[in-house]
Each structure stands twice: as structure tokens, then as C-alpha cells.
Design a protein around this motif. Structure first.
Motif, PDB file in Angstrom:
ATOM      1  N   LEU A  66      -2.666 -41.629  36.816  1.00  0.00           N
ATOM      2  CA  LEU A  66      -2.275 -40.292  37.264  1.00  0.00           C
ATOM      3  C   LEU A  66      -0.816 -39.967  36.954  1.00  0.00           C
ATOM      4  N   LYS A  67       0.043 -40.962  36.919  1.00  0.00           N
ATOM      5  CA  LYS A  67       1.472 -40.719  36.688  1.00  0.00           C
ATOM      6  C   LYS A  67       1.727 -40.056  35.333  1.00  0.00           C
ATOM      7  N   ARG A  68       0.796 -40.258  34.402  1.00  0.00           N
ATOM      8  CA  ARG A  68       0.950 -39.666  33.067  1.00  0.00           C
ATOM      9  C   ARG A  68       0.833 -38.149  33.101  1.00  0.00           C
ATOM     10  N   TYR A  69       0.223 -37.611  34.175  1.00  0.00           N
ATOM     11  CA  TYR A  69      -0.070 -36.178  34.211  1.00  0.00           C
ATOM     12  C   TYR A  69       0.831 -35.413  35.189  1.00  0.00           C
ATOM     13  N   ILE A  70       1.845 -36.096  35.726  1.00  0.00           N
ATOM     14  CA  ILE A  70       2.790 -35.442  36.632  1.00  0.00           C
ATOM     15  C   ILE A  70       3.748 -34.569  35.828  1.00  0.00           C
ATOM     16  N   THR A  71       3.914 -33.326  36.275  1.00  0.00           N
ATOM     17  CA  THR A  71       4.865 -32.398  35.649  1.00  0.00           C
ATOM     18  C   THR A  71       5.749 -31.807  36.750  1.00  0.00           C
ATOM     19  N   THR A  72       6.587 -30.877  36.375  1.00  0.00           N
ATOM     20  CA  THR A  72       7.449 -30.231  37.378  1.00  0.00           C
ATOM     21  C   THR A  72       6.622 -29.391  38.349  1.00  0.00           C
ATOM     22  N   GLU A  73       5.445 -28.908  37.904  1.00  0.00           N
ATOM     23  CA  GLU A  73       4.597 -28.079  38.767  1.00  0.00           C
ATOM     24  C   GLU A  73       3.481 -28.869  39.439  1.00  0.00           C
ATOM     25  N   VAL A  74       3.022 -29.931  38.785  1.00  0.00           N
ATOM     26  CA  VAL A  74       1.867 -30.687  39.279  1.00  0.00           C
ATOM     27  C   VAL A  74       2.302 -32.095  39.663  1.00  0.00           C
ATOM     28  N   GLY A  75       2.018 -32.450  40.935  1.00  0.00           N
ATOM     29  CA  GLY A  75       2.376 -33.777  41.414  1.00  0.00           C
ATOM     30  C   GLY A  75       1.157 -34.554  41.864  1.00  0.00           C
ATOM     31  N   LEU A  76       1.400 -35.680  42.517  1.00  0.00           N
ATOM     32  CA  LEU A  76       0.300 -36.544  42.943  1.00  0.00           C
ATOM     33  C   LEU A  76      -0.653 -35.882  43.943  1.00  0.00           C
ATOM     34  N   PRO A  77      -0.181 -35.045  44.887  1.00  0.00           N
ATOM     35  CA  PRO A  77      -1.144 -34.419  45.807  1.00  0.00           C
ATOM     36  C   PRO A  77      -2.250 -33.655  45.077  1.00  0.00           C
ATOM     37  N   THR A  78      -1.877 -32.839  44.078  1.00  0.00           N
ATOM     38  CA  THR A  78      -2.878 -32.083  43.313  1.00  0.00           C
ATOM     39  C   THR A  78      -3.739 -33.021  42.478  1.00  0.00           C
ATOM     40  N   LEU A  79      -3.121 -34.002  41.863  1.00  0.00           N
ATOM     41  CA  LEU A  79      -3.878 -34.939  41.014  1.00  0.00           C
ATOM     42  C   LEU A  79      -4.861 -35.763  41.837  1.00  0.00           C
ATOM     43  N   ASN A  80      -4.463 -36.166  43.024  1.00  0.00           N
ATOM     44  CA  ASN A  80      -5.385 -36.915  43.889  1.00  0.00           C
ATOM     45  C   ASN A  80      -6.552 -36.046  44.327  1.00  0.00           C
ATOM     46  N   ASP A  81      -6.281 -34.759  44.603  1.00  0.00           N
ATOM     47  CA  ASP A  81      -7.369 -33.837  44.957  1.00  0.00           C
ATOM     48  C   ASP A  81      -8.337 -33.671  43.784  1.00  0.00           C
ATOM     49  N   ILE A  82      -7.796 -33.586  42.589  1.00  0.00           N
ATOM     50  CA  ILE A  82      -8.637 -33.457  41.395  1.00  0.00           C
ATOM     51  C   ILE A  82      -9.550 -34.672  41.256  1.00  0.00           C
ATOM     52  N   MET A  83      -8.995 -35.854  41.458  1.00  0.00           N
ATOM     53  CA  MET A  83      -9.798 -37.081  41.320  1.00  0.00           C
ATOM     54  C   MET A  83     -10.899 -37.135  42.381  1.00  0.00           C
ATOM     55  N   SER A  84     -10.586 -36.687  43.592  1.00  0.00           N
ATOM     56  CA  SER A  84     -11.604 -36.663  44.650  1.00  0.00           C
ATOM     57  C   SER A  84     -12.736 -35.717  44.282  1.00  0.00           C
ATOM     58  N   GLU A  85     -12.401 -34.591  43.684  1.00  0.00           N
ATOM     59  CA  GLU A  85     -13.417 -33.631  43.276  1.00  0.00           C
ATOM     60  C   GLU A  85     -14.261 -34.153  42.121  1.00  0.00           C
ATOM     61  N   LEU A  86     -13.621 -34.848  41.209  1.00  0.00           N
ATOM     62  CA  LEU A  86     -14.386 -35.408  40.089  1.00  0.00           C
ATOM     63  C   LEU A  86     -15.395 -36.444  40.586  1.00  0.00           C
ATOM     64  N   GLU A  87     -15.024 -37.129  41.671  1.00  0.00           N
ATOM     65  CA  GLU A  87     -15.925 -38.141  42.234  1.00  0.00           C
ATOM     66  C   GLU A  87     -17.118 -37.489  42.920  1.00  0.00           C
ATOM     67  N   LYS A  88     -16.853 -36.439  43.724  1.00  0.00           N
ATOM     68  CA  LYS A  88     -17.923 -35.738  44.439  1.00  0.00           C
ATOM     69  C   LYS A  88     -17.720 -34.234  44.276  1.00  0.00           C
TER      70      LYS A  88
END
Length: 710
Positions: free
Chosen positions: A591-613
């Protein structure tokens, strides 16, 4: 920085930068659900309750600022505004303190003190207040002239001025407030002529009631105030008058001269005539406001639990609204909730017991409908005849029967919403449809009804109605957006609560769907009339399209983040659908590869949870339930009897339980568990299946006392 930032941050114990970022987003038109779900980086991961609290407090501060501006302008127009006075008002954020500062300058009606001032008695009041005059009678003689007939009248007028000065003093009011805050007692007495009236019996606990105000719970206070409004009780809030007067005298009465007696009289008059009634009203309003807030909090939590109750899902359902005299209203709905058939079956009552020759039994009638329409579940309203009807329906093999709350169904059936949905059906059919749909999806059906009519509140008609409406609407909005909405099946009412939409856009979506067929992608929303970029941004993540060509359209991943998911899939050498199906692909993502000034770990973790279910429903699975066959009415109850029950309502003094006798029993908060319980919601939840024991049956007052200490 917002002028209220530091105050809000301190009040809510969160960082000022979180408050500032949240207020900026709100100012930009973002909704609370959108901010809490898709702007976590900006707010520091604040949830919807915290964001709502910031918003509400900010609005409250704006109103207080307007009041301060009005007060400053009014005092300035009188030519009495000093730099010190302005600074005191501007620096205070305590509404009571601000009103105390303003009180001496407040335009007032024609008071006794005002009349005395017009008669020129203010200098005499000054003389008496200084308490140095050895002969106040002689001093008063100088003021006997036109309008002032004698010395006694002059002194009385001067005392009226002194009494008003004392009552307008911040120090005086704060002194009395301290005593009220510590010692005030609320007392309730029955009005004698009402004591034996039947309507008064529900208030019998408050016929001779007294308690420290600070210890009086919200439900007791609201019950007393309702009894007072109905003309049954007389309610007062009092403190120790002697202590209050002595404290004021200690401050104002000095020396041993003859003016001492006059000052003491003025102090006593000021307290009894001016200060005490004002402070009593103030504490009555404050205690009522606190009780309102407590009751609204209970209602809000009950509503949240009810809206998020377990759904049956898309199944063919038979809905039954039990009736005795007019029979059971039976409806059949398809898996999408569309009405296919309706009928009347006399299952209980005279016609059921005395059927026509060769007519089918109620069980046969029900079974014919079940077989004809391939019914998968049955929903029975919990009103009169529910137990008897349910017992019959449970004899149909392999078809689960659920008892559903009827609260508000009659409100819905006569509403404009119901008339729009079923213009050709009568209210009985509409009510049965509502019962069936509540089983399929409680949230989608209950949003059509005024929350106050759903039957899970505590004194909901006695609390501040604007506060209640705001809180309940906000709760509905949070629930709808936390679950998400199927864009192709949602009603106008459900869509109205989606972030960024509202009634007009909700209707436009329904009209577009009717004219163009089901939505195949979220991007089609941009073609809906008046649904611009801002509304799309706010709403798109909460609108789902199951089975869409782009699988992300059926998830809670926001379209603004699709490119991130697509890049993840590209980096893994697969398709987005593969990411959603394969845990191995997802585990390989850094996930660290996709962190930008606008997108951080909270959004990325939510995305991963959605991809799972993807598009997961946060609600629990539904369960069947049966009452004890031994009990049908309160007369069947015996103390010590253990029974199954369903939690129907939660208050701050306990929980009400349906045990199948057409009258809910109460498990007092002290009987919920074998430990101290501060909040019933810590122990039970709405619609929970529980075991209870009967403690007492009070048939005169129609009360059933239960315990969960088994």
C-alpha cells in the motif's frame, strides 16, 4: 482559521487542525457521510458522529455570535458601551454569562423600579444602598413631591430600585445559582381534584414525589412535565430560600444603622419577587433541555438499531396483517418487493370459529397462497391476533415465519408515499405490504415513515421537536449511507437520504431510470438532470450497481479512486475482478507505493476492505423466533415463569420486552444483568432475542415487571 476552531477542539477533545479541516469541507458543501467516509486523510480519521458534533457546535457558536453582536449593538445605541464591556462580551462563550452581562442594559417593560426612577427616587436608593445615613426617614422627606405622597412611598420606591439592581447583578445571580446547582429540589404533587381520575393513575408514582434536581433522571423529569401539561401534576423547583437570602444579605447588608433594615427588606424582596422566579425558570429550562437531550440520544440509538436490523433480503414473501373482526390482510410480494396478489383470510375470531360449510380452514387458505406463489418466508404483524395467526402459519412446513413490528404501518398506509406506490389499493393492503417489506429490508421501508411514528422513542412528543427532527433525520442519513443503496431498486424515499442528493435529485434519478432502464454504470448518473459534478462526487460512492460491467460500481470504492485500483491490478499483472476474487493478489500489494499527497493509508485500507468484500452489508443475519406457547395474555403469567422475549424498545431506565401477551414487560435497568449497568445499550440491543423471568404482574396499572437475572 475558523474563529470557533479552538473552542470546538477543546469542547470535543480533538485537534484544532482536525476541526479546521472539517469546517473547511463543510463550508465547501461536503456532506457529513462523505467527509467521514472519503476524506479521512483531511480530518484525521474522524467518524460521522464527530463530524456531526463539529457541525452542530459550529452552528450553535454562529447563533451565539449573532446574539453577542445584537447585544453589543443594543448597548452601544444606548451610549453605554465601554471598551471593557465590549471585551467581556466578545471573550465570553457562555450564553448564561452573556445574558447576565446584558441584563442591566436590556430594554425592559414598565417595572416598579422604572416607575420609581421616573418619580426621581434613584438618588434616595443610592443613599440607602450606601448605608451611612443615620436618618433615612428625614432623607426621604426631600423626595416627597408630585407623585410621591409621603415618606413611606418614597422609601418603598427606592427599595424597588435597589431590589431590581440586586436582581440584575451578575454576582447576585451567580450566588443563587450555586445554591440551586448544589441543592435544588424538584417536587411533584397531584392536583387534588385529579387524584382519583383514571387518566391520572399512570402518574401515581409522582403524586407525592420529591428528589434532588441533579439526581432526577430524564424519564422521571419528562414524565412529571407531561403530567403537569395534562393538568394532573403541579411541579416546582426550589432551593433553600433562607440560605439564598442570607447569602445575598451577607453581600449587601452592612453596618448597624437604620438603613440596614431597609436594605435587608430590599434583598428579601429582590430574591422572592425577581431572582428566585427567574432562576427557577432557568433551572427548569436547563433541566428540561438536558432531559430532552438524554431522551433524543436514547431515541437516536434505538432508531439506529432498528434501521440497521437484519434484512431477509430478496425473497418471495407473504405479508400478513392480523385482524379479528375484518380478517387477516394477506399480500404476496416478489423478490423485488412488488405486489403480486392480496387476499383476506379469517384466521381468528367469530368467522374462523364458525366457517361456512365445506369452506377451507385458515391453514388450508394460507397454504394454497404459499404453494401458488412459491413463498419463501412469511411476515406477520405483531398487532391484535398476531400470536394466534403465527401459530397457524408455523404449521406450514419449511416456510419460516417472522413476527414484524407494525409500529407506523398505519401512518405509512395513509401517507402520500403509499398513495403514490399503490393508488388503486386501500389502506389495509398498503399496511400489509409495509409489514412484508420490513422483513425484506427494514431500512428501505422505514425511511418512508416519520421516525417519531416508528415506536422506539421515549417521550418523543414532549421533547424539543426541532432538535428531535434534526437528530433523527441525521441518524437515518448515517444509516442509509453506511449500508449503501442499490441504484436500480431504491425508492425515491431511500435515495433522498443518500449523501448529496435530496428529494429533487432522488426523483430525477427515479424518472431517468423509468425512462432509460436500469443504470449500467455510475458514470450514467452524470446524465441525470440537475445532477452536477458536486452531487456526483458526494453521492456516487454510496450508490451501488450490483452486476455492473465495472465491478467497482457495485462496491463502496469511490469513482475518484478507480484509477488507484486499476494501477494496483496493472502492477499485479491482473484484472480488477481478479483482485476482488484472489486473496493472493491482494496480499502482494504494498500500500505504501500508492500513497500520495491526497491519498493516504486510511483510504487505501478502505479500498482493500472493499476489494475483499465488495458492497458488503454491515447488518447482521436474520433469525426466527417463537413465543412460549403457554402464555397468550397477561392472565397466563405467573411470577417466576421463564419466557423467551424480543427487545422492542430501550430507554435509559431499562428495556421493554415482547413476551407474546400483547403487552410489553419492563426489565428495569437494575434487572438487566448481575452487575451495575450504566447504559442499557451496553447489555441489550433492539430486536435481540432474550430469556426473561416474570417478577410481578400489576393488572390495575397494566404493568409487567421482568428480570434478565436468571
Amino acid at each position: 482559521m475558523n474563529p470557533f476552531t479552538h473552542f470546538i477542539a477543546t469542547k470535543l477533545t480533538i485537534r484544532p487542525e482536525q476541526v479546521d479541516a472539517t469546517l473547511d469541507l463543510l463550508e465547501a458543501g461536503c456532506t457529513i457521510p462523505f467527509i467521514s467516509r472519503y476524506r479521512k486523510e483531511a480530518t484525521g480519521n474522524l467518524n460521522e458522529v464527530q463530524v456531526a458534533a463539529i457541525n452542530d457546535l459550529n452552528e450553535k457558536m454562529k447563533d451565539l455570535q449573532k446574539r453577542k453582536d445584537t447585544i453589543i449593538r443594543t448597548i452601544d445605541e444606548q451610549g453605554k458601551l465601554t471598551d471593557d464591556l465590549r471585551q467581556r462580551i466578545e471573550n465570553s462563550w457562555n450564553a448564561t454569562e452573556i445574558e447576565d452581562i446584558y441584563l442591566p442594559f436590556k430594554p425592559r417593560r414598565r417595572t416598579r423600579a422604572q416607575v420609581a426612577r421616573e418619580l426621581g427616587l434613584e438618588p434616595l436608593a443610592d443613599i440607602i444602598m450606601r448605608q451611612r445615613e443615620t436618618d433615612p426617614q428625614k432623607a426621604a422627606q426631600r423626595f416627597v413631591r408630585d407623585g410621591v405622597h409621603d415618606v413611606a412611598m418614597a422609601i418603598k420606591g427606592a427599595q424597588d430600585i435597589i431590589a431590581e439592581r440586586i436582581s440584575e447583578s451578575e454576582g447576585s445571580r451567580q450566588s443563587v445559582r450555586k445554591i440551586f446547582k448544589k441543592e435544588a429540589t424538584i417536587t411533584s404533587r397531584v392536583i387534588p381534584k385529579m387524584k382519583d381520575e383514571d387518566a391520572a393513575q399512570k402518574y401515581s408514582d409522582y403524586f407525592f414525589f420529591s428528589e434532588e434536581l441533579r439526581r432526577c433522571s430524564s424519564h422521571r423529569l419528562l414524565a412529571m412535565r407531561r403530567g403537569e401539561a395534562e393538568g394532573i401534576l403541579r411541579v416546582t423547583i426550589t432551593a433553600d430560600d433562607d440560605e439564598c437570602i442570607e447569602r445575598l444579605k451577607h453581600h449587601y447588608v452592612q453596618g448597624t444603622g437604620p438603613c440596614r433594615t431597609l436594605m435587608a427588606e430590599a434583598v428579601e424582596d429582590s430574591y422572592k419577587r425577581l431572582i428566585c422566579p427567574s432562576i427557577e425558570n432557568e433551572f427548569a429550562a436547563m433541566s428540561k433541555e438536558k432531559a430532552d437531550d438524554d431522551a433524543i440520544k436514547v431515541f437516536r440509538e434505538n432508531l439506529r438499531q432498528l434501521l440497521l436490523a437484519a434484512p431477509l433480503g430478496q425473497k418471495r414473501v407473504m405479508g400478513v396483517d392480523p385482524g379479528i373482526r375484518t380478517g387477516c390482510k394477506v399480500v404476496v410480494l416478489d423478490a423485488l418487493g412488488n405486489l403480486l396478489h392480496h387476499d383476506v383470510v379469517f384466521a381468528v375470531g367469530h368467522q374462523a370459529e364458525n366457517p361456512k360449510p365445506r369452506s377451507k380452514t385458515p391453514l388450508q387458505r394460507f397454504k394454497d397462497i404459499v404453494d401458488r406463489f412459491n413463498i419463501e418466508a412469511i411476515a406477520v404483524g405483531n398487532g391484535t391476533g398476531s400470536r394466534e395467526t403465527s401459530d397457524i402459519l408455523r404449521q406450514i412446513a419449511d416456510i419460516p415465519t417472522y413476527v414484524v413490528s407494525e409500529d407506523g404501518a398505519s401512518i405509512y398506509s395513509a401517507s402520500e408515499v403509499a398513495r403514490e406506490e399503490f393508488p388503486d389499493e386501500d389502506v389495509t393492503v398498503r399496511g400489509a405490504v409495509s409489514i412484508a417489506r420490513r422483513l425484506m429490508d427494514p431500512l428501505a421501508e422505514l425511511v418512508k415513515i416519520d421516525p417519531k411514528s416508528i415506536g422506539v422513542g421515549q417521550y418523543q412528543h414532549d421533547v424539543d421537536q426541532s432538535k428531535l427532527k434534526h437528530s433523527l433525520n441525521q441518524t437515518v442519513e448515517f444509516c442509509v449511507n453506511s449500508v449503501g443503496v442499490n441504484l436500480n431498486t431504491a425508492s425515491k424515499n431511500l435515495l433522498t437520504y443518500v449523501s448529496g442528493l435530496g428529494p429533487v435529485l432522488a426523483q430525477n434519478i427515479v424518472d431517468y431510470r423509468r425512462e432509460n432502464g436500469p443504470f449500467t454504470s455510475r458514470s450514467q448518473l452524470k446524465k441525470v438532470p440537475r445532477l452536477g459534478p458536486s452531487a456526483f462526487l458526494q453521492s456516487a460512492g454510496f450508490l451501488r450497481i450490483p452486476g455492473a460491467e465495472n465491478p467497482l460500481d457495485g462496491s463502496a470504492v469511490h469513482p475518484e479512486s478507480y484509477s488507484i485500483v486499476e494501477q494496483m491490478a496493472k502492477d499485479c499483472g491482473c484484472q480488477v475482478t481478479d483482485l476482488m476474487k484472489s486473496p493472493e493478489y491482494r496480499k502482494a500489494i504494498d500500500l505504501k507505493r500508492y500513497i500520495t499527497t491526497e491519498v493516504g493509508l486510511p483510504t487505501l485500507n478502505d479500498i482493500m476492505s472493499e476489494l475483499e468484500k465488495p458492497g458488503r452489508d454491515p447488518r447482521e443475519k436474520i433469525e426466527t423466533f417463537e413465543f412460549d406457547p403457554r402464555v397468550k395474555t397477561p392472565d397466563d403469567l405467573v411470577p417466576g415463569m421463564e419466557l423467551p422475549g424480543i427487545i422492542t424498545n430501550i430507554t435509559n431506565f431499562g428495556a421493554f420486552v415482547d413476551i407474546g401477551v400483547h403487552q410489553d414487560g419492563l426489565v428495569h435497568i437494575s434487572q438487566l444483568a448481575n452487575r451495575y449497568v450504566k447504559d442499557p445499550n451496553d447489555v441489550v440491543k433492539l430486536h435481540q432475542h432474550v430469556r426473561v423471568k416474570v417478577l410481578e404482574v400489576d393488572r390495575r396499572r397494566h404493568r409487567i415487571s421482568l428480570t434478565m437475572k436468571l
